[in-house]
Write an enzyme that holds these catalytic residues in place. Structure first.
Site, PDB file in Angstrom:
ATOM      1  N   HIS A  29       0.786  -1.252   0.018  1.00  0.00           N
ATOM      2  CA  HIS A  29      -0.046  -0.069   0.151  1.00  0.00           C
ATOM      3  C   HIS A  29       0.790   1.437   0.095  1.00  0.00           C
ATOM      4  CE1 HIS A  29      -4.003  -1.939   0.478  1.00  0.00           C
ATOM      5  NE2 HIS A  29      -3.144  -2.941   1.347  1.00  0.00           N
ATOM      6  N   ASP A  41      -0.061  -5.415   5.886  1.00  0.00           N
ATOM      7  CA  ASP A  41      -1.251  -6.262   5.243  1.00  0.00           C
ATOM      8  C   ASP A  41      -1.046  -6.253   3.360  1.00  0.00           C
ATOM      9  OD1 ASP A  41      -1.942  -3.416   5.374  1.00  0.00           O
ATOM     10  OD2 ASP A  41      -3.785  -3.957   4.389  1.00  0.00           O
ATOM     11  N   GLU A  42      -1.493  -7.322   2.932  1.00  0.00           N
ATOM     12  CA  GLU A  42      -1.718  -7.127   1.649  1.00  0.00           C
ATOM     13  C   GLU A  42      -0.359  -6.803   0.589  1.00  0.00           C
ATOM     14  OE1 GLU A  42      -6.543  -6.551   1.090  1.00  0.00           O
ATOM     15  OE2 GLU A  42      -5.269  -4.868   0.880  1.00  0.00           O
ATOM     16  N   ALA A  43       0.681  -7.167   1.286  1.00  0.00           N
ATOM     17  CA  ALA A  43       1.770  -6.894   0.427  1.00  0.00           C
ATOM     18  C   ALA A  43       2.065  -8.075  -0.717  1.00  0.00           C
ATOM     19  CB  ALA A  43       3.321  -7.184   1.441  1.00  0.00           C
TER      20      ALA A  43
END
EC number: 3.2.1.52
Length: 558
Positions: free
Chosen positions: A252, A321-323
């Site tokens: 992100h 998160d969400e790497a």
């Protein structure tokens, strides 16, 4: 008829007598520490009801007119259940942040007392709710009662996404007021994401000059200047709310890359980030590379600037998160080093559940959000798969498949969990029930992330935090409960408030009240009278047909 208090108090007993609260009744603050609490109560009650109460610092003589008296005392509080979890400000739940309180109502007036000033403030919040419920003709008659209460969990929060949609300081203050009304004590600001960077880092001016220019789609950008952050932190502190900053990394990070392209990035799709199109919920696939020295110089600059702006928070939220597409070893290396950098600056780290894939210590908080059954249902849906670029889908599914092991790994490493399941406290879900106000139906169809199944108000209370995550069987494993309001479909303040209210009342119920699923019918009876305050505050709340018709009717004015 239950007393209209949310969260439900541990002890509620009716008693003889009654008292009328109207303009001019004094609020007596016994001791200088309670002066600000009394002033805050009087100001909030005026906003909620229009009733004007003067604050005095001397006790009323016996036999005098009725008064509302605030005092520091632990009398009658010993039998209340202890509070579990940790506080965002790092204070002790048994000492300087003991929130146990009580109040008594009879013909002589109202007495509110607690172990600390914060506890007394929570008691005055209960009193505000009772007064709102009985408001008639500019005054309120309260029945005799005794209430005693303490919170189940120490961390009771809301995560607010200001990156995808930038919200003004005024809007954030309104959200703080909503949190305070339902005894939530943490506002977690999601300050950075692919769509925008919202906090000043003086040594990195391009983060706000470039990274803050826009938001999701064509929405206007913006950022909080140093004095605005200071004012928000102070505003929250007056209401015993701690503001926790989040800098989302290593994923992100597109806003940072746009500002400083030399940071580069790890991506499986080539040298630049892959920008996902469609509903806007999907991040760019580009992650900060732990192997680049300039990345760590950047991270240290950011931490130094952000920590100084949030002095009341014992925690920094590091995202994690969400790497997507990032090798597991690189992700773990990044998370572990950031945790140490935060700790070296006298703070502790909290992150989304994926940080449990790294080696973490017991002082790290892990925020559980992915309910496995719902994640599988969503990712298998046509709506989700049609919104994801074909080359992105396998990368995303591979990453999400790892989520089932996050909570066990966190617990094995001694970490406490923040309970934030998507299927219960993600408030950016569409509303399931129709609105009683036809004018709200267009907004109901538009607002709420379409990949999520719509949620009713009932679903928000008929659950228990201990049952939310596999492997959790004790309050001792839980730091607290935190809801989340993401901004993909939120275009303005009205959209945001439409998603938050009255759902936040249910979040307060689950984070504070005693264990077990809440009975919806009983909760709805307690909730309905609160609409008077929501209307007087001008909040754009969702007038669900789940609530009584008399409540959802829009008032002619104010």
């Amino acid at each position: 008829m239950p007393l209209p208090v949310i969260p439900r108090p541990a002890v509620m007993e009716l008693a003889d007598g009654s008292v009328i609260v109207a303009d001019g009744m004094p609020v007596v603050a016994l001791g200088p520490i309670l002066g600000p609490v009394a002033q805050r109560f009087a100001a909030d009650l005026r906003a909620d009801t229009g009733i004007e109460l003067p604050v005095v610092t001397e006790g009323i003589a016996p036999g005098g007119p009725p008064a509302i008296t605030l005092a520091i005392s632990e009398g009658g509080l010993a039998g209340l259940a202890p509070t579990s979890g940790v506080r965002a400000d790092g204070r002790s739940v048994t000492e300087d942040a003991d929130e146990r309180h009580a109040l008594e109502i009879d013909a002589d007036g109202v007495r509110v007392w607690g172990a600390t000033a914060e506890a007394v403030f929570r008691g005055t919040t209960t009193l505000r709710q009772l007064l709102v419920a009985q408001l008639e003709g500019g005054r309120a008659e309260l029945r005799g009662a005794r209430i005693a209460d303490s919170p189940r969990f120490a961390w009771r929060g809301l995560s607010l996404d200001v990156a995808r949609t930038f919200h003004s300081p005024e809007t954030v203050r309104r959200v703080i007021d909503m949190c305070s009304l339902y005894k939530l004590n943490v506002l977690h600001l999601h300050l950075t994401d692919d769509q925008g960077w919202r906090v000043e880092v003086p040594s990195r001016p391009l983060l706000t000059e470039v990274g803050a220019r826009g938001a999701l789609g064509d929405r206007p950008g913006g950022f909080y200047r140093l004095h605005e952050i200071a004012a928000l932190v102070a505003y929250a502190a007056e209401r015993f709310v701690t503001v926790v900053p989040e800098i989302d990394m290593p994923g992100h990070a597109s806003a940072a890359f746009h500002a400083y392209p030399e940071l580069g990035g790890l991506t499986p799709m080539g040298s630049g980030p892959l920008e996902a199109e469609g509903i806007g919920s999907l991040p760019a696939i580009s992650n900060l590379d732990p192997g680049r020295p300039e990345v760590w110089a950047f991270v240290e600059d950011v931490l130094d600037a952000v920590i100084s702006q949030f002095p009341a928070s014992a925690y920094v939220h590091i995202g994690g998160d969400e790497a997507f597409g990032m090798p597991d070893t690189a992700h773990a290396t990044f998370v572990e080093k950031v945790i140490e950098l935060v700790r070296a600056r006298g703070r502790l780290a909290v992150g989304w559940q994926e940080i449990a894939r790294a080696a973490i210590d017991g002082d790290v908080l892990v925020q559980y959000w992915m309910d496995p059954a719902e994640t599988e249902s969503i990712t298998g849906s046509e709506a989700f798969q049609s919104a994801v670029p074909a080359e992105f889908l396998p990368i995303l599914l591979e990453a999400l498949a790892k989520s089932t092991e996050d909570v066990p790994r966190a617990l094995e490493q001694g970490a406490k969990l923040l309970i934030s399941p998507t299927n219960r406290v993600y408030l950016d879900r569409p509303h399931a029930a129709p609105s009683a106000d036809p004018a709200q139906e267009e907004r109901r169809r538009r607002v709420g992330l379409p990949v999520y199944p719509p949620a009713s108000l009932r679903q928000g209370v008929e659950w228990d935090p201990i049952d939310a995550a596999l492997g959790v069987d004790s309050d001792e494993q839980v730091a607290g409960v935190e809801a989340a309001a993401w901004g993909e479909t939120v275009t303005d303040r009205d959209d945001l408030e439409f998603l938050l209210m009255p759902r936040l009342a249910g979040v307060g119920e689950k984070a504070w009240a005693i264990s077990g699923a809440t009975d919806w019918d009983e909760f709805a009876l307690r909730l309905a009278p609160h609409a008077t305050a929501w209307d007087r505050r001008g909040w754009e709340w969702f007038r669900s047909q789940e609530l009584p018709a008399a409540v959802t009717a829009r008032p002619v004015s104010g």
